[in-house]
Design a protein around this motif. Structure first.
Motif, PDB file in Angstrom:
ATOM      1  N   ALA A 338      58.997 -88.973  75.693  1.00 17.57           N
ATOM      2  CA  ALA A 338      59.395 -87.448  75.783  1.00 17.57           C
ATOM      3  C   ALA A 338      58.762 -86.723  74.673  1.00 17.57           C
ATOM      4  N   HIS A 339      58.965 -87.234  73.382  1.00 19.69           N
ATOM      5  CA  HIS A 339      58.603 -86.539  72.353  1.00 19.69           C
ATOM      6  C   HIS A 339      57.088 -86.369  72.021  1.00 19.69           C
ATOM      7  N   LEU A 340      56.382 -87.228  72.371  1.00 20.01           N
ATOM      8  CA  LEU A 340      54.819 -87.094  72.406  1.00 20.01           C
ATOM      9  C   LEU A 340      54.353 -86.101  73.535  1.00 20.01           C
ATOM     10  N   ARG A 341      55.066 -86.033  74.714  1.00 19.90           N
ATOM     11  CA  ARG A 341      54.683 -85.276  75.691  1.00 19.90           C
ATOM     12  C   ARG A 341      55.136 -83.974  75.236  1.00 19.90           C
ATOM     13  N   ALA A 342      56.324 -83.627  74.702  1.00 20.57           N
ATOM     14  CA  ALA A 342      56.534 -82.470  74.486  1.00 20.57           C
ATOM     15  C   ALA A 342      55.608 -81.772  73.161  1.00 20.57           C
ATOM     16  N   ALA A 343      55.194 -82.586  72.423  1.00 22.70           N
ATOM     17  CA  ALA A 343      54.355 -82.224  71.307  1.00 22.70           C
ATOM     18  C   ALA A 343      53.118 -81.975  71.165  1.00 22.70           C
ATOM     19  N   ALA A 344      52.423 -82.207  72.632  1.00 20.76           N
ATOM     20  CA  ALA A 344      50.959 -81.944  72.964  1.00 20.76           C
ATOM     21  C   ALA A 344      50.707 -80.529  73.104  1.00 20.76           C
ATOM     22  N   GLU A 349      46.449 -83.002  78.561  1.00 20.46           N
ATOM     23  CA  GLU A 349      46.950 -83.800  79.458  1.00 20.46           C
ATOM     24  C   GLU A 349      47.034 -85.169  78.602  1.00 20.46           C
ATOM     25  N   VAL A 350      48.492 -85.811  78.748  1.00 18.59           N
ATOM     26  CA  VAL A 350      48.855 -86.981  78.005  1.00 18.59           C
ATOM     27  C   VAL A 350      49.157 -88.056  78.889  1.00 18.59           C
TER      28      VAL A 350
END
Length: 457
Positions: A338-344, A349-350
């Motif tokens: 969740a953190h990585l997706r929110a930080a993009a 696209e992640v």
């Protein structure tokens, strides 16, 4: 002292231990066929099976585990009604990394400055020799006074869970009264240590895409979204300015109450360059053993040599999070994703995929087996036993604790700081191998005696 004859026998067995460790180290047993041929693991597994057979083990078997690797099992029967002890190690190793940075070939055991260098020398092929040397010493003094099971894993370093799933499907196989995990290490050379906690691990691969293909940076740079720049921003968000882990929702405030790790000792052990600060805040023990920590362990990006002036369309990274007892690996993976997706940034696209995981572990240091080990370590080292945490993970520990809740689990081993496991120039102290082999032999005797006394009380 009762252990003096054993000590002399263990000392006499050390030349054999070195010869055999050299042979075992020579097998490039990295359990990742993308990098190394499967034959290295097959040769190492075959060597361990043959060694157990030569020591009189019964039911020696190469176990085909669900992740496609093999673990080696053997059973050495003892006296009737004697307790059973399971001895664990693993034969698979980490890749050698930059072979040019090794001062001697990574898969050739080399003696230098009183240590034996080679990949797996400490982690954990040395652990295999520790178990064998202890059992050989006991054999010359009447044999092991209990039933002994040995399990040597083939994919511990990859974290793919093969042995854990095999054990869950065959719960009777590894059942034991006490379990000695030979994959930990002393706090430092000469300080006898058991490990009370292990951090678990989550290994995640993240992929970022922003364009259909690379673009000329002069023609499109400044407007076209750069996937590598997006990835860098995402990875940077995993730490604060001090370097402490900042995964959203993951508590990083734990403290350590056991043996303390002086900062100057840590800097020396970790070989931190002069003038470079340590990451995080609080005690060293807390940061190492009581809090989660994130590490970027690999990045897919163009190398400097051969790179072109382009805006990158895709980029990827492998991210590790170590989590202490009290955390759950699955939940940690969810939070990291969740953190990585929110930080993009820029709507990039992640894709995030779990590549490995292992739960943290907490041992019961008040058990009778720990008392027997404390006495054995005192005999072997002439010092009192220390209790420390370990930042690494051994996924099998929690599986064994769940399958056998009454079993006493102890963690010892050869991976003290000077061993530099997982790094270039890994090595083992032959003095530690000798003393720990003696301690294990004495422990097996003492534990059998304590269980017999308890049964007749």
């Amino acid at each position: 002292m009762p252990s003096v004859p054993l000590a002399e026998t263990v000392a006499s067995l050390m030349p054999r231990a070195r010869t055999e460790l050299a042979e075992l180290v020579s097998y490039a047993s990295v359990a990742d066929e993308r990098q190394f041929p499967r034959s290295g693991c097959e040769k190492a597994a075959g060597w361990v099976a043959a060694a157990l057979g030569a020591e009189g083990f019964q039911d020696v078997a190469l176990l085909d585990t669900p992740d496609g690797t093999q673990s080696v099992y053997g059973y050495l029967p003892g006296p009737a009604d004697a307790p059973t002890v399971l001895l664990y190690a693993h034969y698979d190793v980490q890749p050698p990394l930059d072979e040019s940075a090794w001062l001697s070939p990574p898969f050739e055991l080399t003696e230098r400055d009183g240590r034996w260098y080679g990949r797996g020398a400490a982690d954990c092929k040395g652990g295999v020799l520790m178990h064998l040397t202890a059992l050989r010493a006991l054999r010359e003094h009447g044999g092991a006074p209990l039933n002994v099971k040995v399990i040597v894993e083939g994919s511990e370093e990859q974290g793919t869970g093969g042995l854990e799933r095999y054990a869950e499907a065959h719960p009777e196989l590894l059942a034991a009264d006490a379990i000695v995990i030979g994959d930990a290490g002393n706090f430092r050379v000469g300080t006898p240590t058991v490990t009370s906690t292990l951090r678990g691990m989550v290994l995640m691969e993240v992929r970022v895409a922003t364009l259909e293909g690379n673009l000329h940076s002069g023609q499109f740079g400044g407007v076209a979204p750069d996937a590598l720049a997006a990835l860098i921003a995402m990875l940077a968000s995993l730490r604060d300015e001090s370097g402490a882990t900042t995964v959203d929702g993951l508590d990083a405030s734990g403290e350590w109450s056991g043996i303390e790790y002086p900062e100057e000792d840590f800097r020396r052990d970790a070989k931190v360059l002069d003038g470079v600060g340590l990451t995080g805040t609080g005690s060293i023990g807390g940061r190492l053993w009581a809090r989660p920590s994130v590490t970027v362990v690999g990045i897919d990006a163009p190398p400097v040599i051969g790179a072109t002036p382009s805006v990158q369309a895709t980029a990827g990274a492998l991210v590790s999070v170590r989590v202490p007892p009290g955390f759950e690996a699955g939940r940690t993976a969810e939070l990291l994703t969740a953190h990585l997706r929110a930080a993009a940034p820029w709507g990039a696209e992640v894709e995030v995929a779990l590549r490995g995981s292992g739960q943290p572990f907490q041992a019961d240091t008040t058990s009778p087996a720990y008392a027997a080990m404390a006495e054995a370590m005192r005999d072997a080292y002439g010092e009192e036993l220390a209790v420390a945490g370990q930042g690494g993970s051994i996924p099998l520990c929690n599986t064994l604790a769940t399958l056998y809740p009454r079993a006493e689990i102890l963690l010892i081993g050869l991976s003290e700081p000077e061993a530099q496991i997982h790094a270039v120039n890994e090595s083992v102290s032959p003095q530690e191998l000798e003393r720990l082999s003696l301690a294990e032999a004495v422990f097996l005797r003492r534990y059998a005696e304590s269980k017999s006394a308890a049964a007749t009380a």
